[in-house]
Design an enzyme around this catalytic site. Structure first.
Site, PDB file in Angstrom:
ATOM      1  N   THR A  73      19.460 -57.756  16.909  1.00 66.69           N
ATOM      2  CA  THR A  73      18.379 -56.806  17.212  1.00 66.69           C
ATOM      3  C   THR A  73      18.755 -55.973  18.429  1.00 66.69           C
ATOM      4  O   THR A  73      18.630 -54.751  18.429  1.00 66.69           O
ATOM      5  CB  THR A  73      17.056 -57.552  17.441  1.00 66.69           C
ATOM      6  N   CYS A 323       2.940 -61.150   8.274  1.00 69.23           N
ATOM      7  CA  CYS A 323       2.173 -60.524   9.357  1.00 69.23           C
ATOM      8  C   CYS A 323       1.787 -61.620  10.343  1.00 69.23           C
ATOM      9  O   CYS A 323       2.032 -62.789  10.116  1.00 69.23           O
ATOM     10  CB  CYS A 323       0.941 -59.790   8.824  1.00 69.23           C
TER      11      CYS A 323
END
Lengths: 377, 368
Positions: A73, A323
């Site tokens: 990332t 989520c």
């Protein structure tokens, strides 16, 4: 019946190879700061640079081209933001099917850059025709993953490299799901920038790297000391860097054996599932996919239900992204391939490892069949 | 008794009631599984997802108790089957009860189905109500805590639904539940009870509704004198018997909402809590659901709104299939759209939705 837990989510992360950990722990006595100029510092620096050399040679790069990061990332952020920062409102290109660390970085740069997202064909391969027509004189960066993390479909990097030939645009490759499953040679791929992570390769979490060709200049994202040739401030994570180098070495040495096993598992899985008469469709072109990932559409169940039912049977898989409240979002990758259909909420990713046994595959199929039959009742 | 072969899926909301429910079942040896329902997505509109915090509490409690926990998304089902009904009723000038619909369509249908497909034998929730099974089938009884009894909201459940339901808190007082939560030191032990309708939460009701339905201001008319009492903000914002928020000052008050005229967009108000116009003697209801079998004509008690004392009534099933409910004493502020729920002592017989209201033989036209 004793339930055995089966993990088939190796594209999410892999267990750490304990032998690697042992090696690393044994070297922990060398604790100096590589930036110190005394002997302890030099000892640590020597180990750090040895890791860098090993990693570089595995990628066919030179040691000065390797920047260690906290993971892929960060490496993706570093590559993308670093390029954009050196241009005035450049045009940058990526695809609709990238990992969130690329997609959301592009999204957050919409004020500083013009952004194009390439669509995909139904087979999961990006539309290179659109790349050709999207390319502009001021295109500064094209960021494309080598292997898609949800479908396993390989992207046509050689063709993309050809399209970019003679153009100033830099090519960034997110190779997180590729290394260890296929050859990753930066020269052969024609990469200017390339991101990797250790925890997909049986290494620890929290360590990754960015390959940056010596011809490329990036503005640093993390400013600090002069570590990593001024590319990233902060005392180097020496132990984990060693662990990553070791993990990459093993993944590379064992690549053929591991991939072959993964392919066998995948083939056995598809055959057994077909024999069991559990209806499914493969998402994307199975013939263009990496050895360890397969994504299946089960028209008879929501992925959310299926993952819960499988979890209750101690089989651990994933689909799309979750989520905060633990429910599933439709897969953006499958929506790019098939449009906004229920396929993107009724598909599951299976990702295999050489550590798995054939019986694991049988168990997964048995569980799927049982759930399918329960639902059909 | 060995309950380990019985799988119970607990609907966990992240509140103290469902937390204690799960803990009690786990302690009774059931194969207990917690599932969190996400029925409303408020991230799109407001940028914050309250479900995140609630799910976090489910996670903490499930880890404390040592049960597996999952999440399921019923946003689409909730929107289609509960929220759409909610809006439609307001459009008609009625006062809907989304909690009744949520129990009927989501918690004890979509969620129950989900749990059954996962292999559950029962679904449990933290409702204050009791379920009993005997040779005559399944019955639903009031919660022992009279102040918390939730059978009013559960009146639309069928025998079939109730036969797969457990309400472990039905025989407990709320204070006892809180005490247990403290005894077990659950993460939710001091969490405030949620108030209001789940999808509106702590937000201003008027502001929320105006985001979905156009507000159409009109005149407020004193029903007794014909006097214009000023402007109302839109008929949908008012419910029969309401006193707050009318903004009528001066002499002759306080004023109460007594009716709505959808054609002229007029809101009728009357002066005085006990104004005649607020009282009625009977009602007609549809969406009839009886949990316990009843004859076509019988006497029992009824509630016309939540947390109200029971009133003695006579119930008659009419030829058109609807119910006629005659009150022994005149009842105040009966509101179309709300539920009328019937009781025989402890047993909740079932309920229906109030459609029309009468005073003697005359229909009170502007109530709906």
């Amino acid at each position: 019946m004793i339930k055995v837990a089966i993990y088939a989510d190796y594209a999410a992360t892999t267990p750490v190879d304990k032998e690697i950990l042992k090696k690393v722990i044994d070297s922990a006595d060398v604790f100096g700061n590589p930036s110190s100029i005394h002997k302890f510092g030099k000892q640590a620096k020597a180990i750090l640079e040895k890791s860098r050399r090993d990693v570089a040679s595995l990628l066919n790069a030179s040691p000065a081209e390797i920047i260690f990061t906290s993971g892929a990332t960060e490496a993706n952020n570093m590559a993308i933001r670093g390029v954009v920062a050196r241009h005035h409102r450049p045009h940058i290109i990526t695809t609709e099917i990238e990992h969130a660390s690329v997609l959301n970085t592009f999204k957050s740069l919409s004020a500083e850059a013009d952004v194009t997202y390439l669509p995909t064909h139904e087979n999961g391969v990006i539309d290179t025709g659109v790349l050709k027509s999207a390319l502009r004189e001021d295109t500064a960066l094209v960021s494309i993953m080598l292997v898609n993390n949800e479908t396993g479909v390989m992207q046509p990097i050689y063709e993309i490299r050809e399209i970019l030939a003679g153009h100033d645009a830099l090519l960034h490759i997110d190779a997180v799901q590729a290394f260890g499953h296929m050859a990753v040679d930066v020269k052969d791929l024609g990469a200017d920038l390339l991101s990797l992570s250790a925890h997909k390769l049986y290494g620890p979490k929290g360590i990754g790297l960015l390959y940056k060709s010596k011809d490329v200049r990036l503005d640093p994202m993390i400013t600090g000391g002069s570590q990593e040739r001024d590319a990233r401030g902060g005392t180097e994570n020496g132990l984990w860097i060693q662990a990553m180098a070791e993990a990459m070495k093993r993944a590379s040495d064992e690549s053929t054996r591991r991939s072959l096993k993964e392919m066998q598992l995948k083939e056995r899985f598809l055959n057994t599932l077909t024999m069991a008469e559990v209806p499914f469709e493969v998402n994307g072109d199975v013939n263009q996919s990496a050895s360890h990932i397969i994504n299946l559409h089960f028209p008879w169940s929501q992925a959310e239900f299926l993952l819960t039912a499988l979890d209750m049977a101690d089989i651990y898989l994933s689909a799309g992204s979750a989520c905060h409240a633990g429910t599933l979002e439709p897969s953006h990758v499958l929506e790019s391939m098939y449009g906004k259909t229920e396929r993107s909420t009724k598909s599951i990713r299976f990702s295999f490892s050489y550590l798995m046994a054939d019986e694991d595959i049988e168990h997964i199929v048995e569980a799927l069949k049982e759930i399918y039959e329960r639902l059909m009742k | 008794m060995d309950n380990s072969n019985i799988t119970v899926v607990v609907g966990m909301s992240g509140g103290v009631d469902s937390s204690v429910t799960a803990k009690l079942l786990k302690d009774q040896g059931y194969n207990t599984i917690g599932i969190f329902m996400k029925n409303w997505d408020d991230t799109d509109e407001f940028g914050v997802c309250t479900a995140t915090d609630d799910y976090e509490d489910v996670r903490l409690v499930a880890e404390e108790i040592g049960i597996p926990y999952y999440s399921v998304n019923f946003e689409k089902e909730y929107y289609d089957r509960v929220f759409q009904y909610f809006l439609d009723e307001y459009k008609k000038g009625r006062t809907p009860n989304p909690d009744v619909m949520c129990n009927k369509e989501i918690k004890f249908k979509a969620f129950l189905d989900h749990a059954m497909k996962l292999g559950a034998d029962y679904v449990a929730t933290g409702h204050y109500a009791r379920v009993t099974h005997d040779e005559n089938g399944t019955s639903m009884l009031r919660g022992v805590d009279r102040n918390k009894d939730q059978t009013y909201f559960l009146n639309q459940l069928s025998q079939e639904q109730l036969s797969r339901v457990m309400f472990p808190l039905g025989h407990m007082d709320k204070t006892e539940v809180r005490k247990l939560a403290h005894e077990y030191d659950l993460a939710t032990k001091d969490k405030k009870d949620s108030t209001g309708i789940c999808f509106i939460g702590e937000r201003d009701f008027k502001e929320f509704l105006s985001g979905y339905l156009p507000a159409n201001p009109g005149r407020m008319i004193n029903m007794d004198t014909g006097e214009d009492k000023g402007q109302h903000d839109g008929l949908m914002y008012y419910t029969i018997g309401q006193r707050q928020g009318l903004g009528i000052g001066g002499d002759g008050g306080p004023y109460f909402v007594a009716g709505k005229n959808l054609e002229t967009n007029e809101l009728y108000v009357v002066s005085g809590y006990h104004n005649e116009a607020l009282y009625s003697s009977s009602l007609e209801a549809s969406d009839i659901n009886f949990i316990t079998e009843v004859p076509d004509h019988f006497e029992c008690t009824a509630k016309f709104r939540y947390r109200q004392e029971d009133e003695p009534v006579t119930v008659t099933r009419m030829d058109d299939g609807r119910l006629h409910v005659e009150f022994k004493d005149a009842a105040r502020a009966i509101t179309p759209g709300q539920a009328v729920v019937f009781y025989d002592d402890e047993v909740c017989l079932g309920g229906a939705t109030i459609d029309r209201v009468f005073k003697e033989a005359r229909e009170l036209e502007y109530l709906g």
